[in-house]
Scaffold this active site. Structure first.
Site, PDB file in Angstrom:
ATOM      1  N   HIS A 141      -2.408   7.138   4.642  1.00  0.00           N
ATOM      2  CA  HIS A 141      -3.070   5.995   4.136  1.00  0.00           C
ATOM      3  C   HIS A 141      -4.440   5.605   4.505  1.00  0.00           C
ATOM      4  CE1 HIS A 141      -3.272   2.308   2.378  1.00  0.00           C
ATOM      5  NE2 HIS A 141      -3.129   1.449   3.365  1.00  0.00           N
ATOM      6  N   CYS A 174       0.581  -1.238   0.105  1.00  0.00           N
ATOM      7  CA  CYS A 174       0.033   0.001  -0.129  1.00  0.00           C
ATOM      8  C   CYS A 174       0.744   1.291   0.017  1.00  0.00           C
ATOM      9  CB  CYS A 174      -1.008   0.146   1.141  1.00  0.00           C
ATOM     10  SG  CYS A 174      -1.931  -1.334   1.376  1.00  0.00           S
ATOM     11  N   ASN A 217      -9.765   0.476   1.655  1.00  0.00           N
ATOM     12  CA  ASN A 217      -8.476   0.306   1.646  1.00  0.00           C
ATOM     13  C   ASN A 217      -8.308   0.237   0.275  1.00  0.00           C
ATOM     14  OD1 ASN A 217      -5.642   0.325   1.404  1.00  0.00           O
ATOM     15  ND2 ASN A 217      -5.804  -0.994   3.323  1.00  0.00           N
TER      16      ASN A 217
HETATM   17  O1  UT7 Z   1      -2.724  -1.250   4.413  1.00  0.00           O
HETATM   18  C1  UT7 Z   1      -2.702  -2.257   5.391  1.00  0.00           C
HETATM   19  C2  UT7 Z   1      -3.887  -3.156   5.195  1.00  0.00           C
HETATM   20  N1  UT7 Z   1      -4.157  -3.866   6.494  1.00  0.00           N
HETATM   21  C3  UT7 Z   1      -4.844  -2.876   7.572  1.00  0.00           C
HETATM   22  O2  UT7 Z   1      -4.532  -1.896   7.758  1.00  0.00           O
HETATM   23  C4  UT7 Z   1      -5.399  -3.588   8.604  1.00  0.00           C
HETATM   24  C5  UT7 Z   1      -5.071  -3.361  10.063  1.00  0.00           C
HETATM   25  N2  UT7 Z   1      -5.726  -4.021  10.903  1.00  0.00           N
HETATM   26  C6  UT7 Z   1      -7.208  -3.606  11.300  1.00  0.00           C
HETATM   27  O3  UT7 Z   1      -7.770  -2.671  10.544  1.00  0.00           O
HETATM   28  C7  UT7 Z   1      -8.277  -4.232  12.290  1.00  0.00           C
HETATM   29  O4  UT7 Z   1      -7.298  -5.315  12.963  1.00  0.00           O
HETATM   30  C8  UT7 Z   1      -9.269  -5.167  11.603  1.00  0.00           C
HETATM   31  C9  UT7 Z   1     -10.261  -4.094  11.305  1.00  0.00           C
HETATM   32  C10 UT7 Z   1      -8.754  -6.081  10.473  1.00  0.00           C
HETATM   33  C11 UT7 Z   1      -9.745  -6.091  12.701  1.00  0.00           C
HETATM   34  O5  UT7 Z   1     -10.348  -5.376  13.915  1.00  0.00           O
HETATM   35  P1  UT7 Z   1      -9.886  -5.699  15.350  1.00  0.00           P
HETATM   36  O6  UT7 Z   1     -10.522  -4.671  16.080  1.00  0.00           O
HETATM   37  O7  UT7 Z   1      -8.351  -5.950  15.435  1.00  0.00           O
HETATM   38  O8  UT7 Z   1     -10.735  -7.002  15.462  1.00  0.00           O
HETATM   39  P2  UT7 Z   1     -10.167  -8.574  15.847  1.00  0.00           P
HETATM   40  O9  UT7 Z   1      -9.428  -9.129  14.608  1.00  0.00           O
HETATM   41  O10 UT7 Z   1      -9.767  -8.519  17.082  1.00  0.00           O
HETATM   42  O11 UT7 Z   1     -11.374  -9.458  15.742  1.00  0.00           O
HETATM   43  C12 UT7 Z   1     -12.311  -9.107  16.650  1.00  0.00           C
HETATM   44  C13 UT7 Z   1     -13.610  -9.917  16.507  1.00  0.00           C
HETATM   45  C14 UT7 Z   1     -13.268 -11.615  16.222  1.00  0.00           C
HETATM   46  O12 UT7 Z   1     -14.233 -12.315  16.780  1.00  0.00           O
HETATM   47  P3  UT7 Z   1     -14.075 -12.896  18.446  1.00  0.00           P
HETATM   48  O13 UT7 Z   1     -12.689 -13.752  18.182  1.00  0.00           O
HETATM   49  O14 UT7 Z   1     -13.785 -11.852  19.214  1.00  0.00           O
HETATM   50  O15 UT7 Z   1     -15.151 -13.772  18.427  1.00  0.00           O
HETATM   51  C15 UT7 Z   1     -13.213 -11.663  14.868  1.00  0.00           C
HETATM   52  O16 UT7 Z   1     -13.472 -13.064  14.368  1.00  0.00           O
HETATM   53  O17 UT7 Z   1     -14.491  -9.751  15.341  1.00  0.00           O
HETATM   54  C16 UT7 Z   1     -14.483 -10.797  14.448  1.00  0.00           C
HETATM   55  N3  UT7 Z   1     -14.189 -10.390  12.939  1.00  0.00           N
HETATM   56  C17 UT7 Z   1     -15.492 -10.006  12.566  1.00  0.00           C
HETATM   57  N4  UT7 Z   1     -16.757  -9.967  12.817  1.00  0.00           N
HETATM   58  C18 UT7 Z   1     -17.595  -9.339  12.008  1.00  0.00           C
HETATM   59  C19 UT7 Z   1     -13.172 -10.154  12.218  1.00  0.00           C
HETATM   60  N5  UT7 Z   1     -13.732  -9.577  11.105  1.00  0.00           N
HETATM   61  C20 UT7 Z   1     -15.190  -9.635  11.142  1.00  0.00           C
HETATM   62  C21 UT7 Z   1     -15.990  -9.172  10.201  1.00  0.00           C
HETATM   63  N6  UT7 Z   1     -17.401  -9.131  10.586  1.00  0.00           N
HETATM   64  N7  UT7 Z   1     -15.736  -8.646   8.942  1.00  0.00           N
END
Ligand code: UT7
Length: 333
Positions: free
Chosen positions: A253, A120, A283
């Site tokens: 970004h 990115c 993104n």
């Molecule tokens: O250019 C760089 C590209 N990448 C990025 O910038 C990504 C950077 N990371 C992020 O933006 C965040 O870490 C995410 C948006 C990907 C995830 O947010 P988070 O607050 O870190 O969530 P998490 O991974 O801690 O997940 C929390 C919960 C999980 O469920 P459990 O284990 O607590 O039951 C996930 O399975 O949310 C669940 N989850 C979802 N639920 C509904 C993960 N994705 C989704 C979804 N819909 N799409």
């Protein structure tokens, strides 16, 4: 790598264009593919919708109108470009490069044309590289494109990545100008973090379980992003002798609204100076910063004399910042 522009070298952006595919995909639309909700996506990312290319569109099809707009705004034609860099991780194909394909479509017959891969952060790397080639006398006028069709390499069954990304491209013309535009750059990479965001099996290394789709450790990338957006911006400002109060427009970004909010708070940028498009486009990888620049031009924030701070980060893991004193009034189509 960090550096302030040398005194006496005045190079700036003189044309700006952008393009996103017509197809809008809302959060609710994604519910047919993965177990998610509009509420979760908005709360955790700030994304409402994104654009996704149709089956018959490749990156060069999206980059072409963006590039034509940038050339038109700069008042030049394809033949006037002698350097063309496309920053992307989703070229039309491995080779020929999308740069070469685009150069042909634009009639940039004398241009050195190639693709650049820095996740990115690609657009920031490409800007710095084009700046360096112009400053060193190797080229006179560059077209720098940042764009990706991330939808092509996403796993449509993986909710942790599918909801984050969108497709789009932006393009800028950069060339010598009477007054100083680019003031400095900072670029970096930490390959040790590479496996936090990768596509194993997409190149010459053989994996037992090759992947066709992006794999990401969201929490690790989140931690990296919140740290590096602040650090890289501070580094380039310090090197160029400016402070956050001098910044008129901040273009981070567009990965996640929570990451942008964190960086904005830590850096101390007032919200009216921050450019946001992650809500509408998700993104867009290498397209994110040029698309946001085009938004800022359109809403009247990119006036001559304004000091613009851009910072990107992404796969690699990589990062890159640039400081530019805007030199030209422009309104992208
Ligand atoms: O250019 C760089 C590209 N990448 C990025 O910038 C990504 C950077 N990371 C992020 O933006 C965040 O870490 C995410 C948006 C990907 C995830 O947010 P988070 O607050 O870190 O969530 P998490 O991974 O801690 O997940 C929390 C919960 C999980 O469920 P459990 O284990 O607590 O039951 C996930 O399975 O949310 C669940 N989850 C979802 N639920 C509904 C993960 N994705 C989704 C979804 N819909 N799409």
């Amino acid at each position: 790598m960090i550096g302030a522009a040398k005194d006496g070298i005045a190079i700036s952006i003189t044309g700006l264009g952008c393009k996103v595919p017509d197809r809008v995909v809302t959060n609710d639309d994604l519910k047919q593919y993965v177990d998610t909700t509009d509420e979760w996506i908005r709360e955790r990312t700030g994304i409402r919708e994104r654009r996704m290319a149709s089956r018959d569109e490749a990156l060069s099809d999206i980059a072409l109108p963006a590039s034509r707009d940038a050339l038109e705004q700069a008042g030049v034609e394809g033949k006037d470009i002698d350097l063309l860099i496309v920053a992307t991780v989703t070229p039309d194909m491995s080779f020929p490069s999308t740069g070469a394909i685009l150069a042909d479509k634009l009639g940039a017959v004398d241009a050195a044309a190639y693709d650049l891969s820095a996740g990115c952060t690609g657009f920031m790397y490409a800007l710095a590289q084009a700046y360096g080639m112009l400053a060193g006398g190797l080229a006179k006028r560059a077209l720098v494109v940042g764009g990706d069709l991330l939808s092509r390499i996403l796993d449509w069954e993986d909710r942790s990545t599918l909801v984050l990304f969108g497709d789009g491209a932006g393009a800028v013309v950069i060339e010598a100008v009477p007054e100083r535009g680019f003031l400095g750059f900072e670029l970096g990479a930490d390959g040790a973090g590479g496996a936090s965001l990768w596509l194993p099996g997409s190149g010459s290394r053989i994996f037992d379980e090759p992947e066709r789709f992006v794999k990401m450790n969201g929490r690790e990338v989140f931690k990296f992003a919140t740290r590096i957006l602040v650090q890289s911006a501070q580094n380039v400002m310090e090197r160029c002798g400016v402070t956050i109060d001098d910044i008129d427009v901040y273009v981070p970004h567009q990965a996640n609204m929570r990451i942008i909010d964190h960086a904005t708070r830590k850096l101390g940028v007032p919200s009216e100076k921050v450019v946001i498009n992650v809500d509408r486009y998700g993104n867009t990888s290498s397209g994110s910063i040029p698309l946001a620049l085009a938004d800022a031009a359109q809403d009247g924030r990119l006036k001559p004399g304004k000091l613009v701070l851009m910072t990107g980060m992404g796969a690699g893991l990589t990062w890159g910042s640039a400081l530019i004193r805007w030199t030209k009034e422009m309104t992208p189509a």
